[in-house]
Structure formats: structure tokens, C-alpha cells
Write a protein that holds these residues in place. Structure first.
Motif, short mmCIF file in Angstrom:
data_model
loop_
_atom_site.label_atom_id
_atom_site.label_comp_id
_atom_site.label_asym_id
_atom_site.label_seq_id
_atom_site.Cartn_x
_atom_site.Cartn_y
_atom_site.Cartn_z
N GLY A 240 0.80 -1.22 0.00
CA GLY A 240 0.00 0.00 0.00
C GLY A 240 0.83 1.27 0.00
N GLY A 241 1.98 1.26 0.70
CA GLY A 241 2.84 2.43 0.69
C GLY A 241 3.41 2.71 -0.69
N LEU A 242 3.70 1.65 -1.43
CA LEU A 242 4.20 1.81 -2.80
C LEU A 242 3.10 2.39 -3.69
CD1 LEU A 242 4.58 0.42 -5.86
CD2 LEU A 242 6.57 1.40 -4.71
N LEU A 243 1.86 1.90 -3.54
CA LEU A 243 0.75 2.45 -4.31
C LEU A 243 0.56 3.93 -4.01
CD1 LEU A 243 -1.92 -0.38 -3.83
CD2 LEU A 243 -0.55 0.06 -5.87
N LEU A 244 0.64 4.29 -2.73
CA LEU A 244 0.50 5.69 -2.35
C LEU A 244 1.59 6.54 -2.99
CD1 LEU A 244 -0.94 7.83 -0.67
CD2 LEU A 244 0.49 7.17 1.27
N ALA A 245 2.82 6.03 -3.01
CA ALA A 245 3.93 6.77 -3.61
C ALA A 245 3.74 6.95 -5.11
CB ALA A 245 5.25 6.07 -3.31
N VAL A 246 3.22 5.93 -5.80
CA VAL A 246 2.97 6.03 -7.24
C VAL A 246 1.92 7.11 -7.52
CG1 VAL A 246 2.01 4.83 -9.26
CG2 VAL A 246 3.65 3.66 -7.78
N ALA A 247 0.80 7.04 -6.79
CA ALA A 247 -0.26 8.04 -6.99
C ALA A 247 0.24 9.44 -6.63
CB ALA A 247 -1.48 7.68 -6.14
N ALA A 248 1.03 9.54 -5.55
CA ALA A 248 1.54 10.84 -5.13
C ALA A 248 2.54 11.39 -6.13
CB ALA A 248 2.19 10.72 -3.75
N ARG A 249 3.35 10.54 -6.76
CA ARG A 249 4.29 11.01 -7.77
C ARG A 249 3.54 11.59 -8.97
NH1 ARG A 249 9.64 10.37 -8.66
NH2 ARG A 249 9.94 8.62 -7.23
N ALA A 250 2.51 10.88 -9.43
CA ALA A 250 1.74 11.38 -10.57
C ALA A 250 1.06 12.70 -10.24
CB ALA A 250 0.70 10.33 -10.98
N LEU A 251 0.44 12.79 -9.07
CA LEU A 251 -0.22 14.03 -8.69
C LEU A 251 0.79 15.16 -8.55
CD1 LEU A 251 -2.71 15.63 -7.91
CD2 LEU A 251 -2.48 14.74 -5.57
N ASP B 114 13.51 10.38 0.86
CA ASP B 114 12.89 11.67 0.59
C ASP B 114 11.42 11.53 0.95
OD1 ASP B 114 11.81 10.17 -1.48
OD2 ASP B 114 12.82 11.24 -3.08
N ALA B 115 10.62 12.54 0.61
CA ALA B 115 9.22 12.51 1.02
C ALA B 115 8.48 11.31 0.44
CB ALA B 115 8.54 13.82 0.61
N LEU B 116 8.68 11.01 -0.85
CA LEU B 116 8.00 9.86 -1.46
C LEU B 116 8.44 8.55 -0.82
CD1 LEU B 116 7.94 10.68 -5.28
CD2 LEU B 116 5.98 10.56 -3.74
N ALA B 117 9.73 8.43 -0.53
CA ALA B 117 10.23 7.21 0.09
C ALA B 117 9.62 7.00 1.47
CB ALA B 117 11.75 7.26 0.19
N MET B 118 9.36 8.09 2.19
CA MET B 118 8.75 7.94 3.51
C MET B 118 7.30 7.46 3.41
SD MET B 118 10.26 10.90 6.00
CE MET B 118 9.48 12.27 5.13
N LEU B 119 6.62 7.76 2.30
CA LEU B 119 5.27 7.21 2.13
C LEU B 119 5.34 5.69 2.06
CD1 LEU B 119 3.77 9.72 -0.47
CD2 LEU B 119 3.59 9.77 2.03
N LEU B 120 6.32 5.17 1.34
CA LEU B 120 6.53 3.72 1.34
C LEU B 120 6.88 3.23 2.74
CD1 LEU B 120 7.09 0.94 -0.08
CD2 LEU B 120 9.47 1.73 -0.28
N ALA B 121 7.82 3.92 3.41
CA ALA B 121 8.30 3.48 4.72
C ALA B 121 7.19 3.46 5.76
CB ALA B 121 9.44 4.38 5.18
N SER B 122 6.14 4.23 5.54
CA SER B 122 5.04 4.26 6.50
C SER B 122 4.21 2.98 6.49
CB SER B 122 4.12 5.46 6.23
OG SER B 122 3.41 5.28 5.01
N ASP B 123 4.55 2.05 5.58
CA ASP B 123 3.74 0.83 5.45
C ASP B 123 4.62 -0.41 5.27
OD1 ASP B 123 1.27 -0.55 5.32
OD2 ASP B 123 1.34 -0.55 3.13
N VAL B 124 5.77 -0.46 5.95
CA VAL B 124 6.66 -1.61 5.76
C VAL B 124 6.90 -2.42 7.04
CG1 VAL B 124 7.83 -0.55 3.80
CG2 VAL B 124 8.78 -0.24 6.10
#
Length: 283
Positions: free
Chosen positions: A39-50, A199-209
Motif C-alpha cells: 500500500g505504501g508503494l501504491l501511495l507513492a505512485v499516486a503521489a508522484r503522478a499528482l 525523501d518525502a515519497l520514500a517515507m510514504l513507502l516506509a510508513s507501510d513496511v
């Protein structure tokens, strides 16, 4: 030019057409966790596009406050991200992103819907007034590497081949004869195995590992994130991230999971809260 990293490949997006609101991405098998894409990876993908959409005509390049609803599980394969701009102001810009996947029968399913506010994190001032305290973790070398997990567990989680994750042994009783503590806590260290700095996107992933806190409660079932809010408080310094998560209330099959990420300078860099449904075994 910096070499491309596993995380950058895993979250890469490309615009459909030269301009527009739609992006495409490929969800890779190496980011699976127990059979579904993390889920953190999905959040990072959506956040990168936005973020790429909001950067047009705006200096707001960093995710700042995000709220995501996880509507269904995602499988490896192509996805589209539909974005929209809600408002672009002087301090903040806000938009939405929907991550959509088409199955083998041609049916489309929305997997994640994100509302995100972005800003330039470099413009934050240095004032900090907080009662939060950096977690007291054992040294990295005294923590439990996820490499020691069973071959069966590792086969279900390619995620851990990309991450160097070390768990506080005081929170891993659920995985051995000691048994779950009942406190609903998980803590540990994380960095990327290929040397990519956070970085900020990486922390979105880290929030779900980290292992879900339901494991430490002894709650039987498969934990799924229903909704998540994340607040990026600062750009993280290079080096190991300290991760901690906990819950105070498990009722009706649902629990909140509060996450803090601290950087190598012992600064609170991200706060997040997941609403998790523990799917009963057999459902």
C-alpha cells in the motif's frame, strides 16, 4: 545523471500525451507483500503522478498532507492514474489522483483514491515545539533483520529484497515462542538496499513496511489498510530511518495504526495514521 534505483523504477510514471491529467505506471512484482502490491508503494505512485501534475505552474513539488482510500487490492501490471487540480495557491496546492487497474476481462477497478496537498518543503521554517520523542531503538546491528524470516514468508514479500529492514527485538515476540506482547507496537530501522537516500515519497513507502500491529496484539486475520492519512513534516536527512507504529484501540475488527518516521538527525519527518481492517481467517 543519478543512477535509477529500485524505488524510482517502482514508482515511475509517464504522462499519456504531451499534456493532460492522465499518467501510466507499471506495478512491479518486486513490491509485492503477501501477494498484493504494498500500500505504501501504491501511495507513492499516486503521489508522484499528482505531484507532476501540480508542478505545472507551481513551486509546490513535495507531498505535504495526503489522505488515501484503498478501495481494492492491486496486482502487478499496468495502471492508469487520473489526476485533477483542485486549487493552486501561494503556499499550498491541492489535487486528486485515482489509481485505476484493468483486469484480464477488461473491467476497470479503482484501487486508490488520493487527495493531496503539496508545498515546497524547503520553505518550512526551523521552529519546532514538540512533546514527541525519538524512539529508543537498539543499535541497528542488534536488531532483527527481515532476512531471517522463513523462506515461505520471504517468497510472499519481494518488498524485503529491496529494503534493509531491522526490527526491534522487543517487538517481535509474535514471530517466535515468546508470543505477541498485546501492546500493539512495532519498531525498527529502514534504508534502501541499493543506497538510495530517503525523501518525502520514500517515507510514504516506509510508513507501510513494518509488521502490522495486529500481529503484536495476537489478532488472527489478514490486515488490510482501508484509509490512510500522512503528514510530511520535513525533508529527511540522509541515512537510516527510525520507524515506529502503535495502536490504542482494536474493536469490531478495525484498528488505527499510528506511524512516526524519524530521520538520522532524530527529527520527526512524517506522521501517519492507517485505519486497518483485520480480515478474519477464511474470509
Amino acid at each position: 545523471m543519478k543512477p535509477e534505483t529500485d524505488f524510482d523504477r517502482g514508482t515511475a510514471v509517464r504522462r499519456v500525451g504531451e499534456t493532460g491529467d492522465r499518467f501510466q505506471a507499471e506495478l512491479r512484482t518486486e513490491w509485492l507483500n503477501r501477494g498484493i502490491v504494498n500500500g505504501g508503494l501504491l501511495l507513492a505512485v499516486a503521489a508522484r503522478a499528482l505531484g507532476e501534475r501540480l508542478q505545472e505552474g507551481s513551486p509546490h513539488v513535495d507531498p505535504f498532507a495526503l489522505s488515501a482510500h484503498f478501495l481494492s487490492g492491486s496486482a502487478p501490471g499496468p495502471v492508469e492514474i487520473e489526476t485533477s487540480v483542485v486549487r493552486q495557491g501561494r503556499q499550498l496546492s491541492t489535487g486528486t489522483a485515482s489509481l485505476i487497474q484493468t483486469d484480464h476481462k477488461g473491467a476497470q477497478s479503482e484501487r486508490v483514491r488520493l487527495v493531496g496537498t503539496y508545498r515546497d518543503l524547503d520553505t518550512l521554517n526551523d521552529e519546532v515545539f514538540t512533546t514527541a520523542t525519538c524512539p529508543d531503538l537498539p543499535p541497528v546491528e542488534e536488531c532483527v533483520s527481515t532476512e531471517t524470516a522463513s523462506a515461505e514468508m520471504l517468497s510472499l514479500s519481494g518488498l524485503h529484497e529491496r529494503l534493509d529492514l531491522r526490527l526491534d527485538p522487543r517487538t517481535t515476540g509474535w514471530s517466535n515462542e515468546q508470543g505477541p506482547s498485546g501492546a500493539g507496537v512495532a519498531r525498527g530501522w529502514m534504508r534502501f538496499r541499493d543506497g538510495r537516500e530517503p525523501d518525502a515519497l520514500a517515507m510514504l513507502l516506509a510508513s507501510d513496511v513494518l509488521p502490522p500491529v495486529s500481529f503484536d496484539l495476537g489478532a488472527a486475520g489478514f490486515p488490510l489498510t482501508v484509509q490512510m492519512a500522512a503528514y510530511v513534516r520535513a525533508k529527511p536527512a540522509p541515512g537510516w530511518l527510525r520507524l515506529t507504529q502503535s495502536t490504542r484501540n482494536y474493536a469490531g475488527g478495525f484498528l488505527e495504526q499510528d506511524v512516526e518516521i524519524w530521520d538520522s538527525k532524530e527529527r520527526l519527518a512524517l506522521q501517519a495514521r492507517h485505519l486497518i481492517y483485520v480480515v478474519p481467517n477464511g474470509d
